[in-house]
Design an enzyme around this catalytic site. Structure first.
Site, mmCIF file in Angstrom:
data_model
loop_
_atom_site.group_PDB
_atom_site.id
_atom_site.type_symbol
_atom_site.label_atom_id
_atom_site.label_comp_id
_atom_site.label_asym_id
_atom_site.label_seq_id
_atom_site.Cartn_x
_atom_site.Cartn_y
_atom_site.Cartn_z
ATOM 1 N N HIS A 149 17.445 -12.181 114.656
ATOM 2 C CA HIS A 149 16.065 -11.692 114.701
ATOM 3 C C HIS A 149 15.437 -12.051 116.044
ATOM 4 O O HIS A 149 15.681 -13.120 116.601
ATOM 5 C CB HIS A 149 15.242 -12.289 113.555
ATOM 6 C CG HIS A 149 13.932 -11.599 113.361
ATOM 7 N ND1 HIS A 149 12.833 -11.863 114.151
ATOM 8 C CD2 HIS A 149 13.544 -10.624 112.496
ATOM 9 C CE1 HIS A 149 11.835 -11.084 113.776
ATOM 10 N NE2 HIS A 149 12.241 -10.326 112.774
ATOM 11 N N GLU A 198 14.791 -3.368 115.959
ATOM 12 C CA GLU A 198 13.415 -3.859 115.922
ATOM 13 C C GLU A 198 12.887 -3.977 117.345
ATOM 14 O O GLU A 198 13.165 -4.969 118.026
ATOM 15 C CB GLU A 198 13.368 -5.247 115.261
ATOM 16 C CG GLU A 198 13.741 -5.260 113.804
ATOM 17 C CD GLU A 198 13.237 -6.529 113.136
ATOM 18 O OE1 GLU A 198 12.445 -6.415 112.197
ATOM 19 O OE2 GLU A 198 13.610 -7.628 113.565
#
Length: 254
Positions: A96, A166
């Site tokens: 992430h 993302e």
């Protein structure tokens, strides 16, 4: 065989036991498309994993938000892939952007983590994405390709990998990639997989979008041909997460 729509909810570092129970009550009561239409995975903080695993409806699954890069041992504060497997936690989020930026996780380190987690039987949501500076300088695909290559160099079997694109500039900022921007990167990423891994992996691997996804924009984003679902942040803590899960219907009705 089409790619099954995938909706992940990343709760990040949020929640109390009471709040988690409220979220679970909302999820458990929700009327959503069946498992053959959408795969739903929620990712609470480590301390709430057993609670969520025990109380969550059986058609939804659970992910950890991270795990250690190798076998456990003298690594204070870390949680190993083996521990997650031992608790029957099937999924883990790795790479992430918050961990890449705040904790200095390199592409290679993330690639090693993905390979080790897969080797222990976990399924992986592997995150890639560019910063605003990288997008504005026109290097989005160079950045995303380098992040993906670090995984591809270490992983041969992609069956249990979901790639989450993302864009860092859209995470928690309220800015969102337009459906066209998301589709462009997803299509390029799929092209990269076809050329550098295999056409089969490119065709079957789900590429999901993350970055300020909400109930208002999810249908249009989900309707893009190469957007196979979402990794949802803040909205996964709210009732609108149900609306985002229901966006899977746009693919079934396409």
């Amino acid at each position: 065989m089409g790619r099954k729509f995938f909706v992940g909810g990343n709760w990040k570092c949020n929640g109390t036991a009471e709040e988690v129970k409220k979220i679970l009550a909302t999820l458990n009561a929700a009327d959503v498309p069946s498992q053959d239409v959408v795969e739903v995975v929620v990712s609470p903080p480590y301390v709430f994993l057993p609670l969520v695993k025990n109380e969550l409806r059986p058609d939804f699954h659970v992910a950890a938000q991270n795990c250690w890069v190798k076998k456990g041992g003298a690594f204070t504060g870390e949680v190993s892939a083996e521990m997650l497997v031992n608790l029957s936690i099937p999924w883990v989020i790795l790479g992430h952007s918050e961990r890449r930026a705040l904790l200095g996780e390199s592409n290679e380190f993330v690639g090693d983590k993905v390979a080790y987690a897969l080797s222990q039987g976990l399924k992986v949501i592997a995150c890639v994405g560019e910063t605003l500076e990288e997008r504005e300088s026109g290097s989005t695909m160079d950045v995303v390709a380098a992040q993906t290559k670090a995984i591809a160099d270490r992983v041969k079997d992609w069956t249990n990998v979901v790639v989450a694109y993302e864009p860092v500039w859209a995470i928690g900022t309220g800015k969102v990639a337009s459906p066209a921007q998301a589709q462009e990167v997803h299509a390029e990423l799929r092209k990269w997989l076809a050329a550098n891994v295999s056409p089969e992996v490119a065709a079957s691997t789900r590429i999901i979008y993350g970055g300020s996804v909400n109930g208002a924009n999810c249908k249009e984003l989900g309707g893009q041909p190469d957007v196979d679902g979402f990794l949802v942040g803040g909205a996964s803590l709210k009732p609108e997460f149900i609306d985002i899960i229901k966006a899977a219907e746009v693919k079934r009705n396409a």
